[in-house]
Design a protein around this motif. Structure first.
Motif, PDB file in Angstrom:
ATOM      1  N   LEU A  25     -44.173  33.375  13.409  1.00  0.00           N
ATOM      2  CA  LEU A  25     -42.861  33.114  14.006  1.00  0.00           C
ATOM      3  C   LEU A  25     -42.174  34.419  14.392  1.00  0.00           C
ATOM      4  CD1 LEU A  25     -41.580  30.301  11.614  1.00  0.00           C
ATOM      5  CD2 LEU A  25     -42.059  30.025  14.048  1.00  0.00           C
ATOM      6  N   ARG A  28     -43.946  35.933  17.400  1.00  0.00           N
ATOM      7  CA  ARG A  28     -43.590  35.158  18.596  1.00  0.00           C
ATOM      8  C   ARG A  28     -42.198  35.555  19.081  1.00  0.00           C
ATOM      9  NH1 ARG A  28     -45.467  32.943  22.891  1.00  0.00           N
ATOM     10  NH2 ARG A  28     -47.056  31.792  21.733  1.00  0.00           N
ATOM     11  N   ASN A 124     -42.682  24.338  10.805  1.00  0.00           N
ATOM     12  CA  ASN A 124     -43.587  25.007  11.735  1.00  0.00           C
ATOM     13  C   ASN A 124     -44.887  24.212  11.916  1.00  0.00           C
ATOM     14  OD1 ASN A 124     -44.408  27.118  13.457  1.00  0.00           O
ATOM     15  ND2 ASN A 124     -45.403  28.219  11.786  1.00  0.00           N
ATOM     16  N   ALA A 177     -40.677  23.525  14.954  1.00  0.00           N
ATOM     17  CA  ALA A 177     -41.079  24.563  15.893  1.00  0.00           C
ATOM     18  C   ALA A 177     -42.590  24.765  15.867  1.00  0.00           C
ATOM     19  CB  ALA A 177     -40.375  25.876  15.533  1.00  0.00           C
ATOM     20  N   ALA A 179     -45.029  28.281  16.321  1.00  0.00           N
ATOM     21  CA  ALA A 179     -45.264  29.679  16.666  1.00  0.00           C
ATOM     22  C   ALA A 179     -46.380  29.796  17.687  1.00  0.00           C
ATOM     23  CB  ALA A 179     -45.615  30.476  15.410  1.00  0.00           C
ATOM     24  N   VAL A 185     -38.807  28.473  18.766  1.00  0.00           N
ATOM     25  CA  VAL A 185     -38.786  29.664  17.918  1.00  0.00           C
ATOM     26  C   VAL A 185     -37.500  30.470  18.160  1.00  0.00           C
ATOM     27  CG1 VAL A 185     -39.926  31.830  17.340  1.00  0.00           C
ATOM     28  CG2 VAL A 185     -41.299  29.767  17.742  1.00  0.00           C
TER      29      VAL A 185
END
Length: 235
Positions: A25, A28, A124, A177, A179, A185
């Protein structure tokens, strides 16, 4: 960089179990790329990023500490919680234990970070679920998209409704989210930043005395946002 290029500097921590994608994350966010097999974080890793909050007409520098998710480093990583104004509490939507353990991580954060800290719960790896397509359709911000067709699908073990309910009960922001694809993100960091700025405006955070919130005075009102990753070796 000529002059001061941001209005606020905010300290963020990223916490959660090992292998939930915390480092991915951060990479990213800062580099706009994805590492399929990042090395395990030993202690902490650091990255920074300039973001803009249009409705506030503010440029904010995020200083992010990615903390190790293993028990052996827990006493070390706790020291980095001190003074943090924002936190990404990360779990893997395909790993129920990582969601269960989020309660322990949240307890640690609340014991050691700023008492007014803004925490956003981040589910995630939605790209691994069978419903990843629907998550992509709900993407909030424009990011570089990468194909996930070669990634093995996994069964979702934490529903959106369950995580959202727990977040609400604990007073956390919430988002799911990826990544891998970039879905949500930057949005996660932006939403937490907006909440911190609201607290600054209402006097909850004192930007002169809160260690996780620092105010910078630009030389003029015309700031240029540097969208490239901003790296530093200091906090």
């Amino acid at each position: 960089m000529a002059g001061v290029a941001w209005h606020y500097v905010l300290k963020f921590i990223i916490t959660g179990d090992a292998a939930v994608g915390k480092s991915s994350l951060l990479i990213r966010l800062t580099d706009q790329r994805f590492l399929a097999n990042p090395d395990p974080t030993l202690g902490v890793e650091f990255g920074s990023k300039l973001i803009t909050i249009p409705e506030e007409n503010k440029v904010v520098k995020l200083q992010c500490w990615d903390t190790a998710g293993t028990e052996s480093f827990r006493s070390i990583t706790r020291s980095y919680y001190r003074g943090a104004a924002g936190c990404l509490l990360v779990y893997d939507v395909t790993n129920r234990q990582s969601f269960v353990h989020a309660r322990s991580w949240l307890k640690d954060v609340r014991e050691h970070a700023d008492p007014h800290l803004t925490c956003i719960l981040v589910g995630n790896k939605v790209d691994l679920c069978s419903d990843a397509e629907s998550a992509d359709a709900e993407q909030t911000v424009s990011t570089s998209q990468e194909s996930t067709s070669h990634r093995p699908r996994r069964k979702r073990e934490v529903t959106t409704d369950e995580a959202e309910l727990w977040a609400k009960e604990e007073g956390l922001l919430f988002v799911e989210a990826s990544a891998k694809s970039g879905v949500n993100v930057e949005f996660a960091f932006e939403e937490a930043t907006r909440d911190i700025l609201r607290k600054v405006h209402s006097g909850v955070f004192d930007d002169e005395r809160s260690p996780g919130v620092k105010l910078s005075q630009p030389r003029n009102d015309s700031l240029t946002l540097d969208t490239a990753s901003q790296k530093s070796s200091c906090c």
